[in-house]
Write a protein that holds these residues in place. Structure first.
Motif, PDB file in Angstrom:
ATOM      1  N   ALA A 134       0.735  -1.366   0.063  1.00 16.90           N
ATOM      2  CA  ALA A 134       0.091   0.410  -0.148  1.00 16.90           C
ATOM      3  C   ALA A 134       1.048   1.067   0.511  1.00 16.90           C
ATOM      4  O   ALA A 134       0.528   1.938   0.483  1.00 16.90           O
ATOM      5  CB  ALA A 134      -0.934   0.146   1.138  1.00 16.90           C
ATOM      6  N   GLN A 182       3.260   1.885   1.860  1.00 19.81           N
ATOM      7  CA  GLN A 182       3.904   2.315   3.061  1.00 19.81           C
ATOM      8  C   GLN A 182       5.026   2.473   2.974  1.00 19.81           C
ATOM      9  O   GLN A 182       6.201   2.338   4.434  1.00 19.81           O
ATOM     10  CB  GLN A 182       3.226   1.650   3.944  1.00 19.81           C
ATOM     11  N   PHE A 213       8.127   5.393   2.897  1.00 22.69           N
ATOM     12  CA  PHE A 213       8.043   6.200   3.594  1.00 22.69           C
ATOM     13  C   PHE A 213       9.157   5.398   5.113  1.00 22.69           C
ATOM     14  O   PHE A 213       9.453   5.890   5.960  1.00 22.69           O
ATOM     15  CB  PHE A 213       7.833   7.312   4.821  1.00 22.69           C
ATOM     16  N   ARG A 214       9.135   4.292   4.613  1.00 21.52           N
ATOM     17  CA  ARG A 214       9.563   3.173   5.637  1.00 21.52           C
ATOM     18  C   ARG A 214       8.240   3.231   6.590  1.00 21.52           C
ATOM     19  O   ARG A 214       8.456   3.840   8.640  1.00 21.52           O
ATOM     20  CB  ARG A 214      11.219   3.324   6.396  1.00 21.52           C
ATOM     21  N   THR A 215       7.013   3.030   6.361  1.00 19.81           N
ATOM     22  CA  THR A 215       6.039   3.561   7.790  1.00 19.81           C
ATOM     23  C   THR A 215       5.122   1.902   7.576  1.00 19.81           C
ATOM     24  O   THR A 215       3.333   2.226   7.760  1.00 19.81           O
ATOM     25  CB  THR A 215       5.382   4.078   7.597  1.00 19.81           C
ATOM     26  N   ILE A 216       5.383   0.918   6.867  1.00 14.86           N
ATOM     27  CA  ILE A 216       4.671  -0.038   6.902  1.00 14.86           C
ATOM     28  C   ILE A 216       4.244  -0.588   8.648  1.00 14.86           C
ATOM     29  O   ILE A 216       4.715  -0.812   9.054  1.00 14.86           O
ATOM     30  CB  ILE A 216       5.388  -1.892   6.316  1.00 14.86           C
ATOM     31  N   THR A 217       2.820  -0.848   8.640  1.00 18.11           N
ATOM     32  CA  THR A 217       2.762  -1.053   9.514  1.00 18.11           C
ATOM     33  C   THR A 217       3.111  -2.804  10.405  1.00 18.11           C
ATOM     34  O   THR A 217       2.832  -3.399   9.630  1.00 18.11           O
ATOM     35  CB  THR A 217       0.756  -1.165   9.873  1.00 18.11           C
ATOM     36  N   THR A 218       2.990  -2.731  11.705  1.00 15.97           N
ATOM     37  CA  THR A 218       3.007  -4.025  11.859  1.00 15.97           C
ATOM     38  C   THR A 218       2.042  -4.943  11.819  1.00 15.97           C
ATOM     39  O   THR A 218       1.987  -6.463  11.303  1.00 15.97           O
ATOM     40  CB  THR A 218       3.475  -4.509  13.219  1.00 15.97           C
ATOM     41  N   ALA A 219       0.590  -4.615  11.503  1.00 10.18           N
ATOM     42  CA  ALA A 219      -0.012  -4.837  11.254  1.00 10.18           C
ATOM     43  C   ALA A 219      -0.137  -6.143   9.709  1.00 10.18           C
ATOM     44  O   ALA A 219      -0.460  -6.862   9.637  1.00 10.18           O
ATOM     45  CB  ALA A 219      -1.879  -4.117  11.171  1.00 10.18           C
ATOM     46  N   TYR A 220       0.676  -5.784   8.748  1.00 10.54           N
ATOM     47  CA  TYR A 220       1.314  -6.451   7.583  1.00 10.54           C
ATOM     48  C   TYR A 220       1.606  -7.342   8.032  1.00 10.54           C
ATOM     49  O   TYR A 220       1.136  -8.094   6.992  1.00 10.54           O
ATOM     50  CB  TYR A 220       2.186  -5.233   6.744  1.00 10.54           C
ATOM     51  N   ARG A 231       1.576  -9.216  10.100  1.00 14.52           N
ATOM     52  CA  ARG A 231       0.774 -10.494  11.104  1.00 14.52           C
ATOM     53  C   ARG A 231       0.140 -10.926  10.456  1.00 14.52           C
ATOM     54  O   ARG A 231      -0.185 -11.306   9.673  1.00 14.52           O
ATOM     55  CB  ARG A 231      -0.188 -10.488  12.283  1.00 14.52           C
ATOM     56  N   ILE A 244      11.620  -7.436   9.099  1.00 16.42           N
ATOM     57  CA  ILE A 244      10.808  -9.031   9.511  1.00 16.42           C
ATOM     58  C   ILE A 244      10.806  -9.610  10.498  1.00 16.42           C
ATOM     59  O   ILE A 244       9.626 -10.396  10.937  1.00 16.42           O
ATOM     60  CB  ILE A 244      10.583  -9.782   7.715  1.00 16.42           C
ATOM     61  N   HIS A 290       9.386  -7.754  12.939  1.00  9.72           N
ATOM     62  CA  HIS A 290       7.319  -8.374  13.391  1.00  9.72           C
ATOM     63  C   HIS A 290       6.634  -8.787  13.209  1.00  9.72           C
ATOM     64  O   HIS A 290       5.585  -9.490  12.865  1.00  9.72           O
ATOM     65  CB  HIS A 290       6.983  -6.490  12.726  1.00  9.72           C
ATOM     66  N   ALA A 291       7.475  -9.882  11.735  1.00  9.73           N
ATOM     67  CA  ALA A 291       6.661 -11.108  10.891  1.00  9.73           C
ATOM     68  C   ALA A 291       6.975 -12.524  12.551  1.00  9.73           C
ATOM     69  O   ALA A 291       7.844 -12.206  13.202  1.00  9.73           O
ATOM     70  CB  ALA A 291       7.062 -11.482  10.183  1.00  9.73           C
TER      71      ALA A 291
END
Lengths: 655, 207
Positions: free
Chosen positions: B65, B67, B70-77, B79, B106, B109-110
């Protein structure tokens, strides 16, 4: 940050808390060009969740109240003659009285670092390894990561695989990545591998495992510690919005499994669903009948005005005393079901609260509440993802110097960011904590007292250690607020195995520690290892391994007019409130969105990604770059969009 | 509701802006290619159902999306992801260097046992190549993950890449199945509107 931002948007949102994120998603969804920024390097503001090391940095940051001097004023030359500026805050001042305590072997942990994030880990100090070695009953011996990856996370497959052939099991999946495969350094793996081989599936049934501080640090990324402690009412506004907007596809939840009460120094389970009441061993037959009769009445109390008419001017507590309920039942209803004050809650308010609770039962489980896996901090991010999908641009670590206001119209025209870039927009959403003291000088804020504990056992032990419990501790002195305690187990993905994360919350009367420590002392064992042997009667209480207290500003419910000289196209979002649910944030977001765009629908379901058909012409029309163009996407029929739920693990089969 | 697949795998695409993540996604899911995306808008995920060993596997492939910009990938992505494609552009050295940072992301957060694969995309543009194939292979070996050079434009190795990742997930899954899991109580809940139960709890007369 290589590339520059566009200089023009429709909506600029400052702050990534829940209401701001919902508004950002709603705006992007309705076709607005959205810029969403936060000065912090994480999402969520005071709604964020942190790993253990992340929380330690947050604590440090909030204990050091250093002022940032505003050395660079270059941006002032961007202000035209007919404009004035409203400066924004450089430093967050919403957190106060932060006090952290470690109960145990903190010294031995000084060489230990959080594992997992970096490929090369420092070799742990001997003391760190000792913590493991002392513990022969360790349930999951750390394995070499490759072995662990292959073998010990088997339950995780159930978490993310939708196995069509086992429909019945879709609802009993377990996410156990934090249970099976502790990330350990290679040096320690080697150390423990021998033991793992010797006793591959040794399971301790006897003693609760001793968790050392060093283990908490090492397993720090297993923690997702929320700054706000909330639950979702299963029929609350947030659940409705998550479903309606389809943002629910980004999150998973766990049911709260127990409602607890604290009465006469003891923690008890409150029977609240029909099944619970039936199965309760603590209630007599007569009590069961009384309780069922009363709860059934509460569900449609408005149909029976004669039953409570005479008590309209009394408190709910007084009303309960007239209802032929035993003292324990009165306690359960007042504190654990209605969750209202003994002294200030009227009969009707109490009946409403009881009914709300009862109506939420059974939608997703036997309690009215859901908790988001990985913590409450996921929820704002889920809305941010939705905003990004519809073209919203995200910048963290991005401060805003000021709002630029046109003197004549009194409207805000632009912001100037910390790079000195001027970004114009039609609407501006700013979270309360970004507003400077001069804007807020007439605002009277309340405070929330918070404590977060890491403990080694549940406050009420049962066969299953995976419980999510909510407990209301009534005030010692009448008129004081009750304390809401939420205990999370490791399967909520918010704490490491063999620990519990306990959140305490109440509206502040003093500092957080003064407000909450008495409750902590009642429920938990605070002494360190050495003193433990001396007292035996305390042994069955859970031990606190680590604790932090802090006060958070409650900026909810503030009238817009309290802020001085706010331009009409600047809207203020509040930080978290002290209530258990999220209704306040959702209501605020919807209200602000409707004020900006009265004719637009608030967060309608997005088109099903599977239904979006791109052809060459449409793609070409998107070439305009960062402008979003949702009109190029066909709207699906309602049936199509609602059928989407089946792509994720869902639980219709439960019916 | 009858399901038309046996398994659902959630896959992610990760990598710098402009390396061709969305193009790979479209090549694989629609067998189409278009150079006109500037950044990813309106695409949450795409679906393609493939068959492996006689099983129908629905691949749900999520895009960033935009994100990543600007390195703003949400952690929810991250999960619940079972497989991650790390994509760089062979004509852009920086995007290759950043693979290490994405791997770190990764890991943070993954889930720890997520399957990963590195793709060097745009291999049709050999004349502008900045990253040799050997370099890509070496990086993949260092991290112990598989590697392919792909071209979404010329449709080179795109099928292979996704099938390889899916097969690796499948293999891991089968191994876990054989180990047999006895999952405990109350798993996570996905909320959808059809989930709510019709009956209120206190409607029936009782006791």
């Amino acid at each position: 940050m290589a590339d520059n931002l566009p200089a023009e948007f429709d909506v600029v949102v400052v702050g990534t808390g829940l209401p701001e994120s919902i508004i950002a998603a709603a705006c992007a969804r309705s076709g607005q060009r959205v810029l969403h920024v936060d000065s912090r390097n994480y999402y969520g503001g005071n709604w964020a969740s942190f790993s253990f090391s992340g929380l330690l940095s947050w604590i440090k940051e909030n204990q050091e109240k250093s002022e940032i001097s505003d050395e660079c004023e270059d941006w002032r030359k961007l202000i035209l003659e007919n404009e004035e500026v409203i400066s924004l805050n450089k430093k967050d001042k919403t957190i106060e009285h932060v006090e952290a305590f470690c109960f145990g072997d903190q010294d031995s942990a000084k060489d230990v670092e959080e594992a997992g994030a970096l490929p090369k880990l420092p070799v742990f100090g001997a003391s760190g390894a000792e913590g493991v070695a002392q513990d022969p009953n360790k349930e999951c011996p750390p394995l070499d990561s490759a072995v662990a990856r292959a073998e010990s996370c088997e339950a995780e497959k159930a978490a993310s695989v939708d196995t069509a052939s086992t429909v019945e099991e879709n609802d009993t999946e377990v996410n156990c990545e934090n249970e099976g495969s502790p990330s350990v350094s290679s040096s320690e793996s080697a150390l423990d591998l021998g033991k793992a081989e010797a006793a591959p599936s040794e399971v301790s049934a006897q003693e609760p495992k001793k968790i050392m501080y060093s283990q908490i640090v090492r397993e720090g990324r297993r923690f997702n510690i929320d700054l706000v402690s909330k639950l979702l009412y299963s029929r609350g506004l947030l659940i409705d919005l998550l479903i309606k907007s389809n943002v629910s596809r980004y999150a998973e939840f766990k049911n709260a499994t127990r409602i607890l009460a604290f009465r006469e120094g003891k923690v008890e389970q409150v029977p609240c669903s029909r099944a619970d009441v039936f199965n309760s061993r603590q209630l007599t037959m007569v009590e069961k009948r009384m309780l069922m009769k009363f709860l059934t009445f509460c569900l449609d109390y408005e149909q029976h005005p004669d039953e409570f008419q005479d008590y309209k001017n009394s408190t709910f507590a007084q009303f309960l005393r007239t209802r032929k309920l035993t003292p324990s039942l009165q306690h359960f209803i007042l504190h654990s079901i209605a969750m209202v004050s003994e002294t200030d809650c009227s009969t009707v308010e109490g009946l409403q609260a009881t009914r709300k609770f009862l109506q939420c039962l059974g939608r997703y489980g036997n309690t009215p509440f859901l908790f988001p896996l990985y913590g409450q901090g996921e929820i704002p991010q889920c809305f941010c993802r939705m905003c990004a999908v519809f073209g919203g641009i995200y910048c963290l670590r991005h401060s805003v110097q000021c709002l630029v206001v046109d003197k004549e119209s009194g409207r805000c025209k632009a912001i100037i960011d910390h790079f000195g870039q001027r970004i114009s927009a039609n609407y501006f959403i700013v979270e309360d904590s970004y507003l400077s003291e001069s804007v807020c000088r007439n605002v009277c804020y309340r405070q929330i007292s918070r404590a977060v504990l890491i403990t080694d056992q549940s406050v009420l032990k049962t066969d299953s250690e995976q419980q999510v419990s909510i407990l209301t501790v009534p005030p010692v002195d009448l008129g004081q607020p009750a304390v809401c305690v939420i205990e999370l187990c490791s399967s909520t993905m918010t704490c490491m195995k063999d620990t519990y994360l306990v959140h305490l919350t109440c509206p502040s009367t003093k500092t957080a520690r003064e407000d909450l420590e008495p409750v902590v002392q009642k429920l938990f064992h605070l002494n360190t290892e050495a003193e433990k042997e001396t007292e035996n009667e305390e042994l069955d209480k859970p031990r606190v391994l680590w604790a932090v207290y802090f006060n958070m500003r409650d900026s909810s419910g503030i009238d817009r007019n309290s802020y001085s000289s706010l331009p009409s196209n600047v809207y203020v979002c509040s930080g978290p409130d002290s209530a258990l649910g999220n209704d306040c944030a959702v209501k605020q977001a919807e209200t602000i969105f409707q004020e900006m765009f009265p004719t637009e629908e608030f967060c309608p379901p997005p088109p099903n990604p599977e239904d979006i058909i791109y052809d060459e012409d449409e793609l070409a029309s998107e070439e305009s770059g960062l402008s979003n163009s949702p009109e190029t996407k066909p709207e699906p029929s309602p049936e199509e969009s609602s059928s989407r739920g089946s792509t994720a693990v869902n639980e219709h089969s439960e019916e | 509701m009858a399901k038309t697949y046996d398994y659902l795998f959630k896959l992610l695409l990760i990598g710098d802006s402009g390396v061709g993540k969305t193009c790979l996604l479209f090549r694989f899911s629609e067998d189409a290619f278009n150079t006109t995306f500037i950044s990813t808008i309106g695409i949450d995920f795409k679906i393609r159902t493939i068959e492996l060993d006689g099983k129908k596997i629905k691949l749900q492939i999520w895009d960033t999306a935009g994100q990543e910009r600007f390195r703003t990938i949400t952690t929810a992505y991250y999960r619940g992801a079972m497989g991650i494609m790390l994509v760089y552009d062979i004509t852009n050295e920086k995007s290759f260097d950043n693979i290490k940072n994405w791997i770190r992301n990764i890991e943070e957060h993954a889930s720890s046992d997520v399957e990963r694969m590195i793709l060097g995309n745009k291999c049709d543009m050999n004349e502008k190549r900045q990253v040799s194939k050997e370099k890509g292979e070496k990086l993949a070996i260092d991290y112990g993950i598989k590697f392919l050079e792909t071209s979404a434009k010329s449709s080179i190795n795109v099928e292979e890449a996704f099938f390889t990742l899916a097969r690796d997930i499948m293999t891991k899954l089968n191994r876990k199945m054989n180990d047999n899991s006895s999952s405990g109580a109350g798993g996570p809940v996905k909320i959808t509107e059809n989930r709510s139960k019709k009956s209120s709890f206190f409607r029936c007369t009782l006791l």
